[in-house]
Design a protein around this motif. Sequence first.
Motif, PDB file in Angstrom:
ATOM      1  N   THR A  30       0.901  -1.192   0.059  1.00 31.37           N
ATOM      2  CA  THR A  30      -0.225  -0.141  -0.025  1.00 31.37           C
ATOM      3  C   THR A  30       0.813   1.130   0.029  1.00 31.37           C
ATOM      4  O   THR A  30       0.626   2.103  -0.792  1.00 31.37           O
ATOM      5  CB  THR A  30      -0.950  -0.050   1.252  1.00 31.37           C
ATOM      6  N   ASN A  31       1.884   1.312   0.757  1.00 31.21           N
ATOM      7  CA  ASN A  31       2.819   2.414   0.932  1.00 31.21           C
ATOM      8  C   ASN A  31       3.629   2.721  -0.400  1.00 31.21           C
ATOM      9  O   ASN A  31       3.803   3.661  -0.785  1.00 31.21           O
ATOM     10  CB  ASN A  31       3.756   2.410   2.295  1.00 31.21           C
ATOM     11  N   VAL A  32       4.077   1.714  -0.826  1.00 33.10           N
ATOM     12  CA  VAL A  32       4.922   1.746  -2.223  1.00 33.10           C
ATOM     13  C   VAL A  32       3.921   2.306  -3.188  1.00 33.10           C
ATOM     14  O   VAL A  32       4.611   2.865  -4.049  1.00 33.10           O
ATOM     15  CB  VAL A  32       5.707   0.520  -2.397  1.00 33.10           C
ATOM     16  N   SER A  33       2.789   1.435  -3.262  1.00 31.42           N
ATOM     17  CA  SER A  33       1.953   1.965  -4.272  1.00 31.42           C
ATOM     18  C   SER A  33       1.714   3.435  -4.260  1.00 31.42           C
ATOM     19  O   SER A  33       1.302   4.208  -5.439  1.00 31.42           O
ATOM     20  CB  SER A  33       0.578   0.953  -4.560  1.00 31.42           C
ATOM     21  N   HIS A  34       1.387   3.601  -3.052  1.00 35.84           N
ATOM     22  CA  HIS A  34       0.995   5.283  -2.890  1.00 35.84           C
ATOM     23  C   HIS A  34       2.061   6.168  -3.120  1.00 35.84           C
ATOM     24  O   HIS A  34       1.895   7.250  -3.828  1.00 35.84           O
ATOM     25  CB  HIS A  34       0.566   5.405  -1.408  1.00 35.84           C
ATOM     26  N   ASP A  35       3.333   5.852  -2.975  1.00 29.87           N
ATOM     27  CA  ASP A  35       4.712   6.503  -3.295  1.00 29.87           C
ATOM     28  C   ASP A  35       4.744   6.384  -4.670  1.00 29.87           C
ATOM     29  O   ASP A  35       5.140   7.508  -5.445  1.00 29.87           O
ATOM     30  CB  ASP A  35       5.761   5.938  -2.570  1.00 29.87           C
ATOM     31  N   ILE A  36       4.493   5.604  -5.355  1.00 31.11           N
ATOM     32  CA  ILE A  36       4.642   5.500  -6.869  1.00 31.11           C
ATOM     33  C   ILE A  36       3.544   6.197  -7.395  1.00 31.11           C
ATOM     34  O   ILE A  36       3.726   6.845  -8.601  1.00 31.11           O
ATOM     35  CB  ILE A  36       4.466   3.924  -7.372  1.00 31.11           C
ATOM     36  N   LYS A  37       2.255   6.204  -6.982  1.00 26.09           N
ATOM     37  CA  LYS A  37       1.125   6.920  -7.570  1.00 26.09           C
ATOM     38  C   LYS A  37       1.280   8.439  -7.879  1.00 26.09           C
ATOM     39  O   LYS A  37       0.879   9.029  -8.860  1.00 26.09           O
ATOM     40  CB  LYS A  37      -0.080   6.553  -6.818  1.00 26.09           C
ATOM     41  N   THR A  38       1.962   9.021  -6.757  1.00 26.23           N
ATOM     42  CA  THR A  38       2.133  10.535  -6.908  1.00 26.23           C
ATOM     43  C   THR A  38       2.996  10.922  -7.900  1.00 26.23           C
ATOM     44  O   THR A  38       2.679  11.770  -8.933  1.00 26.23           O
ATOM     45  CB  THR A  38       2.661  11.138  -5.508  1.00 26.23           C
ATOM     46  N   PRO A  39       4.124  10.483  -8.205  1.00 25.28           N
ATOM     47  CA  PRO A  39       4.862  10.670  -9.261  1.00 25.28           C
ATOM     48  C   PRO A  39       4.380  10.271 -10.826  1.00 25.28           C
ATOM     49  O   PRO A  39       4.442  10.833 -11.659  1.00 25.28           O
ATOM     50  CB  PRO A  39       6.217  10.375  -9.092  1.00 25.28           C
ATOM     51  N   LEU A  40       3.608   9.120 -10.652  1.00 22.92           N
ATOM     52  CA  LEU A  40       3.078   8.628 -11.862  1.00 22.92           C
ATOM     53  C   LEU A  40       2.070   9.469 -12.441  1.00 22.92           C
ATOM     54  O   LEU A  40       1.646   9.702 -13.594  1.00 22.92           O
ATOM     55  CB  LEU A  40       2.509   7.183 -11.541  1.00 22.92           C
ATOM     56  N   THR A  41       1.108   9.974 -11.468  1.00 20.25           N
ATOM     57  CA  THR A  41       0.108  11.071 -11.745  1.00 20.25           C
ATOM     58  C   THR A  41       0.593  12.203 -12.424  1.00 20.25           C
ATOM     59  O   THR A  41       0.263  12.737 -13.654  1.00 20.25           O
ATOM     60  CB  THR A  41      -0.591  11.500 -10.814  1.00 20.25           C
ATOM     61  N   SER A  42       1.829  12.656 -12.071  1.00 19.87           N
ATOM     62  CA  SER A  42       2.480  13.795 -12.677  1.00 19.87           C
ATOM     63  C   SER A  42       2.926  13.380 -14.221  1.00 19.87           C
ATOM     64  O   SER A  42       2.880  14.376 -14.914  1.00 19.87           O
ATOM     65  CB  SER A  42       3.609  14.322 -11.883  1.00 19.87           C
ATOM     66  N   ILE A  43       3.614  12.349 -14.190  1.00 14.25           N
ATOM     67  CA  ILE A  43       3.927  11.823 -15.445  1.00 14.25           C
ATOM     68  C   ILE A  43       2.751  11.655 -16.466  1.00 14.25           C
ATOM     69  O   ILE A  43       2.962  12.236 -17.814  1.00 14.25           O
ATOM     70  CB  ILE A  43       4.457  10.537 -15.390  1.00 14.25           C
ATOM     71  N   ILE A  44       1.718  11.085 -15.887  1.00  9.05           N
ATOM     72  CA  ILE A  44       0.447  11.019 -16.875  1.00  9.05           C
ATOM     73  C   ILE A  44      -0.045  12.350 -17.378  1.00  9.05           C
ATOM     74  O   ILE A  44      -0.435  12.734 -18.519  1.00  9.05           O
ATOM     75  CB  ILE A  44      -0.474  10.134 -16.070  1.00  9.05           C
ATOM     76  N   ASN A  45      -0.088  13.402 -16.297  1.00  2.00           N
ATOM     77  CA  ASN A  45      -0.361  14.759 -16.640  1.00  2.00           C
ATOM     78  C   ASN A  45       0.357  15.322 -17.624  1.00  2.00           C
ATOM     79  O   ASN A  45      -0.120  15.907 -18.622  1.00  2.00           O
ATOM     80  CB  ASN A  45      -0.532  15.393 -15.381  1.00  2.00           C
ATOM     81  N   TYR A  46       1.799  15.296 -17.739  1.00  6.49           N
ATOM     82  CA  TYR A  46       2.610  15.712 -18.558  1.00  6.49           C
ATOM     83  C   TYR A  46       2.506  15.149 -19.785  1.00  6.49           C
ATOM     84  O   TYR A  46       2.752  15.827 -20.929  1.00  6.49           O
ATOM     85  CB  TYR A  46       4.043  15.851 -17.939  1.00  6.49           C
TER      86      TYR A  46
END
Length: 317
Positions: A103-119
Amino acid sequence: TLVNIFFSAIIFASYSPGVGVLFFLLFNFALFCFFCYLSIGLQRLQKGGRKLAAGALDYKVDTNYMLPALKEHGENLGSIAQGMVAAVEQRMRSERLKTELITNVSHDIKTPLTSIINYVDLLGQEQLEGKAAEYLEVLDRQSKRLKKLTEDLVEASKASTGNLNVSLEPTGVCEILHQALGEYAERLEAGRLEVVLDTPEEEVYVMADGRLLWRVVDNLLSNVSKYSLAGTRVYLQVERLDGEVVMSVKNISRDRLGIDAQELMERFVRGDTARSTEGSGLGLNIARSLTELMQGRFNLIVDGDLFKVEVRFWEIG
């Protein structure tokens, strides 16, 4: 010992019949007391074994006034129970830590991944051409795939540990199945899959969480669209059977299934051993966990290339 008393009684009986009778009666009384004593000890051990088998790991066998051999056996049962308690606690602690880690690792991945998808979305608005457009398409596809994987990881962890809110209420199975088929119509058509649907004319209701049941059906249809052999039929059926509502999905696998049904339901295991598709290997595991959370049963049957899933719930009137 009792044997010595018995032979002594025979010797005395040869000299004095009265004394022999008395010794014979005393011997039988002593023998009766001994077997009662032995029976009580055995019953205690038997009760302890039943309690242990039923999962009452905190039950302790009363070993007071037992024969040494029986007492040792009772203490061994207690040691087994303590060992099982320690093993269960260790397993639960390990599962909890594993779930928290995922859960923690997935949450940590999700934040930068959201930025990547937005860019990536912003770059898509720049009307790129040539190789740059191709690279952007790959970035878009793979970032969304990674996002789906992180979401599946979190859901699989929550489902397997029961950390999900489940609200059981009368739910129409046919309605959910028809809605899900509408969502997957284009994907099934693109895979040249013909759907054969067989449902009762009247709606059938089960006690389930509509949101979680939708997720189960979604995972099953996603599995069908990814791994079915093109140009074949997919059979979807809802039927009443002995007080249960059975929803079944049958399809022909595109790839040869070289593993058994139980292994296919484990995490990260896929029938596509070449991993040429974009599945995570979590869909069936999540579907089974969610079904069991709703007090249903999930069965997977593999017969050659035939792939069949049954989801069973008790019908309500």
